[in-house]
Design a protein around this motif. Structure first.
Motif, PDB file in Angstrom:
ATOM      1  N   UNK A 122     -48.473  20.087 -11.756  1.00  0.00           N
ATOM      2  CA  UNK A 122     -47.424  19.515 -12.554  1.00  0.00           C
ATOM      3  C   UNK A 122     -48.064  18.770 -13.706  1.00  0.00           C
ATOM      4  N   UNK A 123     -47.702  19.141 -14.891  1.00  0.00           N
ATOM      5  CA  UNK A 123     -48.361  18.630 -16.073  1.00  0.00           C
ATOM      6  C   UNK A 123     -47.562  17.555 -16.797  1.00  0.00           C
ATOM      7  N   UNK A 124     -46.533  16.996 -16.178  1.00  0.00           N
ATOM      8  CA  UNK A 124     -45.719  15.980 -16.830  1.00  0.00           C
ATOM      9  C   UNK A 124     -46.545  14.735 -17.110  1.00  0.00           C
ATOM     10  N   UNK A 125     -46.186  13.985 -18.165  1.00  0.00           N
ATOM     11  CA  UNK A 125     -46.927  12.764 -18.454  1.00  0.00           C
ATOM     12  C   UNK A 125     -46.807  11.766 -17.313  1.00  0.00           C
ATOM     13  N   UNK A 126     -47.798  10.929 -17.202  1.00  0.00           N
ATOM     14  CA  UNK A 126     -47.826   9.923 -16.151  1.00  0.00           C
ATOM     15  C   UNK A 126     -46.788   8.855 -16.474  1.00  0.00           C
ATOM     16  N   UNK A 127     -46.045   8.453 -15.459  1.00  0.00           N
ATOM     17  CA  UNK A 127     -45.037   7.416 -15.617  1.00  0.00           C
ATOM     18  C   UNK A 127     -45.685   6.040 -15.680  1.00  0.00           C
ATOM     19  N   UNK A 128     -45.119   5.133 -16.474  1.00  0.00           N
ATOM     20  CA  UNK A 128     -45.612   3.753 -16.449  1.00  0.00           C
ATOM     21  C   UNK A 128     -45.427   3.170 -15.041  1.00  0.00           C
ATOM     22  N   UNK A 129     -46.350   2.326 -14.605  1.00  0.00           N
ATOM     23  CA  UNK A 129     -46.265   1.780 -13.247  1.00  0.00           C
ATOM     24  C   UNK A 129     -44.932   1.096 -12.940  1.00  0.00           C
ATOM     25  N   UNK A 130     -44.305   0.459 -13.943  1.00  0.00           N
ATOM     26  CA  UNK A 130     -43.052  -0.232 -13.656  1.00  0.00           C
ATOM     27  C   UNK A 130     -41.950   0.744 -13.257  1.00  0.00           C
ATOM     28  N   UNK A 131     -41.911   1.942 -13.838  1.00  0.00           N
ATOM     29  CA  UNK A 131     -40.898   2.936 -13.458  1.00  0.00           C
ATOM     30  C   UNK A 131     -41.128   3.371 -12.008  1.00  0.00           C
ATOM     31  N   UNK A 132     -42.387   3.578 -11.660  1.00  0.00           N
ATOM     32  CA  UNK A 132     -42.708   3.988 -10.292  1.00  0.00           C
ATOM     33  C   UNK A 132     -42.390   2.867  -9.305  1.00  0.00           C
ATOM     34  N   UNK A 133     -42.667   1.635  -9.688  1.00  0.00           N
ATOM     35  CA  UNK A 133     -42.339   0.498  -8.814  1.00  0.00           C
ATOM     36  C   UNK A 133     -40.832   0.353  -8.663  1.00  0.00           C
ATOM     37  N   UNK A 134     -40.097   0.541  -9.759  1.00  0.00           N
ATOM     38  CA  UNK A 134     -38.635   0.471  -9.699  1.00  0.00           C
ATOM     39  C   UNK A 134     -38.084   1.568  -8.802  1.00  0.00           C
ATOM     40  N   UNK A 135     -38.647   2.756  -8.928  1.00  0.00           N
ATOM     41  CA  UNK A 135     -38.228   3.871  -8.066  1.00  0.00           C
ATOM     42  C   UNK A 135     -38.470   3.518  -6.601  1.00  0.00           C
ATOM     43  N   UNK A 136     -39.671   3.028  -6.287  1.00  0.00           N
ATOM     44  CA  UNK A 136     -40.017   2.684  -4.908  1.00  0.00           C
ATOM     45  C   UNK A 136     -39.096   1.592  -4.369  1.00  0.00           C
ATOM     46  N   UNK A 137     -38.609   0.732  -5.261  1.00  0.00           N
ATOM     47  CA  UNK A 137     -37.698  -0.343  -4.854  1.00  0.00           C
ATOM     48  C   UNK A 137     -36.259   0.146  -4.720  1.00  0.00           C
TER      49      UNK A 137
ATOM     50  N   UNK B 109     -34.339   1.675  -7.292  1.00  0.00           N
ATOM     51  CA  UNK B 109     -33.524   1.637  -8.505  1.00  0.00           C
ATOM     52  C   UNK B 109     -33.138   3.060  -8.916  1.00  0.00           C
ATOM     53  N   UNK B 110     -31.848   3.300  -8.978  1.00  0.00           N
ATOM     54  CA  UNK B 110     -31.328   4.638  -9.245  1.00  0.00           C
ATOM     55  C   UNK B 110     -31.726   5.147 -10.630  1.00  0.00           C
ATOM     56  N   UNK B 111     -31.744   4.277 -11.630  1.00  0.00           N
ATOM     57  CA  UNK B 111     -32.130   4.696 -12.978  1.00  0.00           C
ATOM     58  C   UNK B 111     -33.554   5.220 -13.038  1.00  0.00           C
ATOM     59  N   UNK B 112     -34.455   4.589 -12.308  1.00  0.00           N
ATOM     60  CA  UNK B 112     -35.849   5.050 -12.267  1.00  0.00           C
ATOM     61  C   UNK B 112     -35.930   6.413 -11.576  1.00  0.00           C
ATOM     62  N   UNK B 113     -35.161   6.585 -10.504  1.00  0.00           N
ATOM     63  CA  UNK B 113     -35.139   7.882  -9.818  1.00  0.00           C
ATOM     64  C   UNK B 113     -34.621   8.961 -10.765  1.00  0.00           C
ATOM     65  N   UNK B 114     -33.550   8.672 -11.488  1.00  0.00           N
ATOM     66  CA  UNK B 114     -32.986   9.651 -12.416  1.00  0.00           C
ATOM     67  C   UNK B 114     -33.992  10.026 -13.504  1.00  0.00           C
ATOM     68  N   UNK B 115     -34.735   9.038 -13.994  1.00  0.00           N
ATOM     69  CA  UNK B 115     -35.759   9.321 -15.007  1.00  0.00           C
ATOM     70  C   UNK B 115     -36.840  10.237 -14.447  1.00  0.00           C
TER      71      UNK B 115
END
Length: 184
Positions: free
Chosen positions: A1-16, A18-24
């Motif tokens: 998978x060649x997608x750009x790396x997500x900023x750590x805050x998006x990944x942390x929000x997803x792990x917590x 947060x639906x918006x982070x999951x959608x992104x």
């Protein structure tokens, strides 16, 4: 998978959770996940369903995601497991190759009907491989993926990829032995 790396805050929000982070993450990685799955199952319609299943599994497992690791690798592993589950459930229930008559003993025929029959037998033998071996054989022999990428997606070592490929080839040779082919 060649997608750009997500900023750590998006990944942390997803792990917590947060639906918006999951959608992104879904928008960014759905194409790559679909592409990986279709390479494994070789069925675009099934791959679409399995992509949805994969993201459902990703969302349910979000609390176990380590935001310091690669989301793409984690998603690929979950996608591989969904594809393996699908392949195990869709196990082919066809007549074994050994019970079917073989009229062509050589792969050098020019008769299109005989070539088609041989191709169909090869495909059947391939589909009859155990799912874990079929995935590796598909990704190496058909998709020509690097062993390291396959190992990453299956969460196994490159040596295990080689071992599964060896076993898959051995089983294919055994099943296809009655076709009169000699594989070097």
């Amino acid at each position: 998978m060649q997608a750009p790396v997500q900023p750590p805050q998006v990944l942390e929000q997803f792990a917590a959770g947060e639906l918006g982070a999951f959608e992104a993450l879904f928008r960014q990685y759905q194409g790559e996940v679909y592409g990986w799955i279709v390479r494994i199952v070789r069925d675009p319609a099934a791959a679409e369903d399995l992509t949805v299943e994969t993201f459902w599994r990703i969302y349910r497992a979000r609390a176990r995601f380590d935001a310091n690791r690669s989301f793409a690798a984690w998603a690929r592993t979950i996608a591989t497991n969904a594809a393996l589950d699908y392949m195990k459930q869709a196990r082919i229930k066809e007549t074994p190759l050994d019970d079917q008559p073989v009229e062509a003993a050589s792969g050098k025929t020019t008769d299109p009907a005989i070539r088609r029959e041989m191709r169909d037998r090869i495909q059947l033998a391939f589909r009859q491989l155990p799912a874990k071996l079929r995935v590796v054989a598909t990704l190496v022999l058909i998709e020509e993926c690097p062993h390291a990428e396959i190992a990453d997606g299956l969460a196994i070592s490159p040596a295990a990829v080689k071992s599964r490929l060896f076993r898959a080839i051995r089983l294919l040779r055994k099943k296809l032995g009655n076709l009169g082919h000699t594989h070097e």
